[in-house]
Design an enzyme around this catalytic site. Structure first.
Site, PDB file in Angstrom:
ATOM      1  N   ARG A 170      67.591  50.461  -3.358  1.00 24.58           N
ATOM      2  CA  ARG A 170      67.633  49.019  -3.089  1.00 24.58           C
ATOM      3  C   ARG A 170      66.532  48.340  -3.891  1.00 24.58           C
ATOM      4  NH1 ARG A 170      65.531  44.920  -0.979  1.00 24.58           N
ATOM      5  NH2 ARG A 170      63.626  46.098  -0.495  1.00 24.58           N
ATOM      6  N   ASP A 173      56.226  48.924   1.904  1.00 25.38           N
ATOM      7  CA  ASP A 173      55.863  47.575   1.465  1.00 25.38           C
ATOM      8  C   ASP A 173      56.961  46.564   1.752  1.00 25.38           C
ATOM      9  OD1 ASP A 173      53.970  45.820   0.186  1.00 25.38           O
ATOM     10  OD2 ASP A 173      55.357  45.732  -1.496  1.00 25.38           O
ATOM     11  N   ASP A 174      58.222  46.972   1.661  1.00 27.11           N
ATOM     12  CA  ASP A 174      59.325  46.045   1.896  1.00 27.11           C
ATOM     13  C   ASP A 174      59.357  45.587   3.353  1.00 27.11           C
ATOM     14  OD1 ASP A 174      60.500  46.429  -0.811  1.00 27.11           O
ATOM     15  OD2 ASP A 174      60.744  48.462  -0.059  1.00 27.11           O
ATOM     16  N   TYR A 183      55.956  42.185 -13.107  1.00 29.59           N
ATOM     17  CA  TYR A 183      56.634  42.319 -11.820  1.00 29.59           C
ATOM     18  C   TYR A 183      57.709  41.244 -11.729  1.00 29.59           C
ATOM     19  CZ  TYR A 183      57.387  44.257  -7.287  1.00 29.59           C
ATOM     20  OH  TYR A 183      57.971  44.882  -6.228  1.00 29.59           O
ATOM     21  N   ASN A 236      64.109  38.184  -4.087  1.00 30.28           N
ATOM     22  CA  ASN A 236      63.814  38.191  -5.507  1.00 30.28           C
ATOM     23  C   ASN A 236      64.608  39.303  -6.181  1.00 30.28           C
ATOM     24  OD1 ASN A 236      62.256  40.644  -5.152  1.00 30.28           O
ATOM     25  ND2 ASN A 236      60.537  39.367  -4.476  1.00 30.28           N
ATOM     26  N   GLU A 238      58.837  52.451  -1.312  1.00 29.22           N
ATOM     27  CA  GLU A 238      59.242  51.218  -1.988  1.00 29.22           C
ATOM     28  C   GLU A 238      60.738  51.211  -2.280  1.00 29.22           C
ATOM     29  OE1 GLU A 238      58.500  47.481  -3.546  1.00 29.22           O
ATOM     30  OE2 GLU A 238      57.003  48.817  -2.665  1.00 29.22           O
ATOM     31  N   ASP A 239      61.414  50.155  -1.874  1.00 32.30           N
ATOM     32  CA  ASP A 239      62.807  49.893  -2.239  1.00 32.30           C
ATOM     33  C   ASP A 239      63.764  51.037  -1.869  1.00 32.30           C
ATOM     34  OD1 ASP A 239      62.030  47.452  -3.085  1.00 32.30           O
ATOM     35  OD2 ASP A 239      62.313  47.786  -5.212  1.00 32.30           O
ATOM     36  N   LYS A 293      54.225  48.172  -9.560  1.00 33.96           N
ATOM     37  CA  LYS A 293      53.380  48.027  -8.376  1.00 33.96           C
ATOM     38  C   LYS A 293      52.001  48.638  -8.601  1.00 33.96           C
ATOM     39  CE  LYS A 293      55.994  46.138  -5.072  1.00 33.96           C
ATOM     40  NZ  LYS A 293      55.839  45.616  -3.717  1.00 33.96           N
TER      41      LYS A 293
END
Length: 550
Positions: free
Chosen positions: A155, A267-268, A101, A407, A244-245, A173
């Site tokens: 993203r 999650d973001d 990750y 990150n 996610e993203d 993940k």
């Protein structure tokens, strides 16, 4: 492991068994298993234990010269032997987490089309519209899917639009769902929704593995996402879906649309919020202050930033502070400056945090004028917490709280060394990526990592095991408190506001227990309530030690 009975008549045999990553044990197949399962002559003659295999793979990975080579090696290991891969991660998490990750997964996604070896998960594109239900039923071999991580690649971390090359994120993940949360790898499904990309370099790259057209938007985009979500809910009988993203323009919309319809979360927005709030709770044990007395200044007002802000507001309200007052404790600076009521055309998710205050053009002026107790970076702007900003925080407060959460490491608002150096070693620091300990003024500071891995595996374990219908906001508040409670006084004495990763499964189990208790109290769990929820959840956790088949 023993005790499981296997139907050997219908069990994969020979090369089919060796190619099945969920069942393959490689050289650890016993003589009896080799004889019964058609493996004689297909393996080196010496039977070795999983422990010996771990020594071999660990030696091999440590000989790799770059983190990207280590990532490729681990990907290959996962493709051939899930149990060995998971045990390697679990027993060497400090070393392996930065590979599977952040930060290495970011580099891997940037190179994904160039290092592509073997497909994993599902690649669904706009050309599959109207056929997704059929694809899930006919082409994915496992009906017992319980955890899905899906992205459209718009993203990826702080790296932007990587299209299908963002598939490394769902895969990474889910490997952590297994290693850290005990979710069986056979119950996991990574998915990329290929809706195109606006990344010019990828549109021109002959090695890009996705559709080379610009991103779908509007009704066509929504129809594809909705078809996917509903197909998953029907075919797999209500799995957990982790968004996610996704880009800001879609992330908030999709969360609002589906969080009360299917078992899902972002999650973001929500996982990041819980891990940041958990770190903040722990930091306040050092400063001996109350959450409701903090003034928090955010750099970045996207999914992560405003998600953290909303959960902090909820936590303050729980402590008795009126919501209107709680929102006055959270201030945001975006790319245009301080978010205030006089600004025009604010995005919907920013409006609740627009303050009644004169406009300030940049973060430093906001720090000087507002004198926050904590600054939280969720901007994807490397180096944005400058020496002047950090020195100002140290001048304003004896123990300023500095969270540089963007990150991978290359996108962090500051490094741990910069934070400690420019605050004379007085700040309480956490990064979104791992940083090595820093020695300053005769003291070793161990920077905490605000990694969502502390949160989402536990959410997944509870949601899947108890068949939770909806993941509600209250659960993330409970997860943050539970995480903070795992931080010991010894951890705090080192400056670390997160518990060691070596105890991650215990953290996940505690979080799963906390959210499951909420689910049963709110009537959201479909599994009959066990007499001992924690023991029940523990019994559901995947053990990566090999099964005995014969």
């Amino acid at each position: 492991m023993t005790g499981t009975k296997f139907d050997l008549e219908n069990f994969p045999k020979g090369t089919s068994l060796l190619r099945n990553s969920l069942l393959n044990k490689g050289t650890a197949f016993t003589e009896e298993e080799r004889d019964a399962l058609g493996l004689m002559g297909l393996l080196p003659p010496r039977v070795t234990s999983q422990e010996t295999q771990l020594v071999r793979v660990l030696g091999n990975i440590r000989r790799k010269e770059s983190d990207l080579e280590k990532y490729i090696f681990l990907t290959a290991l996962q493709d051939r032997n899930e149990a060995l891969f998971t045990r390697l991660l679990l027993e060497n998490l400090d070393e392996m987490l930065p590979i599977v990750y952040t930060p290495t997964v970011g580099k891997a996604c940037l190179e994904y089309g160039h290092i592509f070896r073997r497909p994993r998960g599902l690649f669904l594109s706009a050309k599959h519209r109207g056929k997704i239900n059929e694809i899930l039923k006919q082409n994915w071999p496992n009906r017992d899917v319980r955890a899905i991580v899906v992205t459209d690649g718009e993203r990826i971390l702080g790296l932007g639009d990587l299209g299908v090359d963002g598939m490394g994120i769902p895969i990474g993940k889910l490997s952590l769902y297994t290693a850290c949360g005990g979710i069986h790898p056979g119950h996991c499904l990574p998915v990329i929704l290929d809706v195109g990309t606006n990344n010019e370099a990828l549109l021109k790259d002959p090695l890009y593995i996705g559709m080379q057209h610009r991103r779908l938007t509007g009704e066509k985009y929504d129809e594809l996402v909705h078809e996917f979500v509903m197909a998953c809910h029907e075919v797999f009988a209500g799995p957990l879906i982790q968004f996610e993203d996704f880009g800001n323009r879609n992330a908030f919309r999709l969360l609002k649309r589906y969080k009360d319809k299917v078992c899902s979360f972002n999650d973001d927005i929500q996982g990041t919020a819980a891990v940041a709030l958990g770190g903040l709770y722990a930091a306040l044990r050092i400063t001996k202050q109350k959450l409701e007395d903090q003034k928090i200044l955010f750099l970045g007002a996207g999914e992560a930033g405003t998600g953290i802000g909303e959960l902090i507001v909820s936590a303050m309200v729980e402590q008795g502070l009126p919501e209107i007052e709680a929102r006055k404790r959270c201030w945001f600076v975006d790319s245009k400056g301080l978010i205030v009521q006089d600004r025009k055309n604010l995005s919907e998710h920013k409006i609740p945090f627009a303050q009644d205050h004169p406009f300030l053009p940049d973060f430093l002026s906001a720090v000087e004028a507002l004198e926050p107790t904590a600054i939280i970076g969720a901007s994807g702007q490397p180096g944005a917490f400058t020496k002047a900003i950090l020195e100002a925080m140290a001048r304003i407060h004896e123990q300023p709280i500095v969270f540089a959460l963007s990150n991978p490491t290359s996108m962090s608002e500051c490094t741990a060394e910069e934070a400690y150096t420019h605050t004379q070693g007085r700040c309480i620091f956490a990064g979104g990526s791992p940083f090595t300990p820093v020695a300053i003024h005769g003291r070793i500071h161990v920077p905490g990592q605000g990694n969502n891995v502390y949160i989402f595996p536990g959410i997944g374990l509870g949601a899947i095991s108890c068949r939770i219908k909806h993941v509600i906001d209250e659960m993330f508040l409970a997860a943050a408190k539970t995480l903070a409670a795992r931080v010991t006084e010894t951890d705090l004495a080192k400056g670390s506001i997160y518990p060691p990763l070596t105890g991650i499964r215990e953290v996940s189990l505690d979080i799963a227990t906390a959210i499951s208790q909420i689910a049963y109290a709110r009537g959201l769990a479909e599994e009959p309530e066990p007499s001992d929820i924690k023991a029940f959840l523990k019994s559901k956790m995947y053990d990566p030690r090999y099964e005995v088949y014969v």
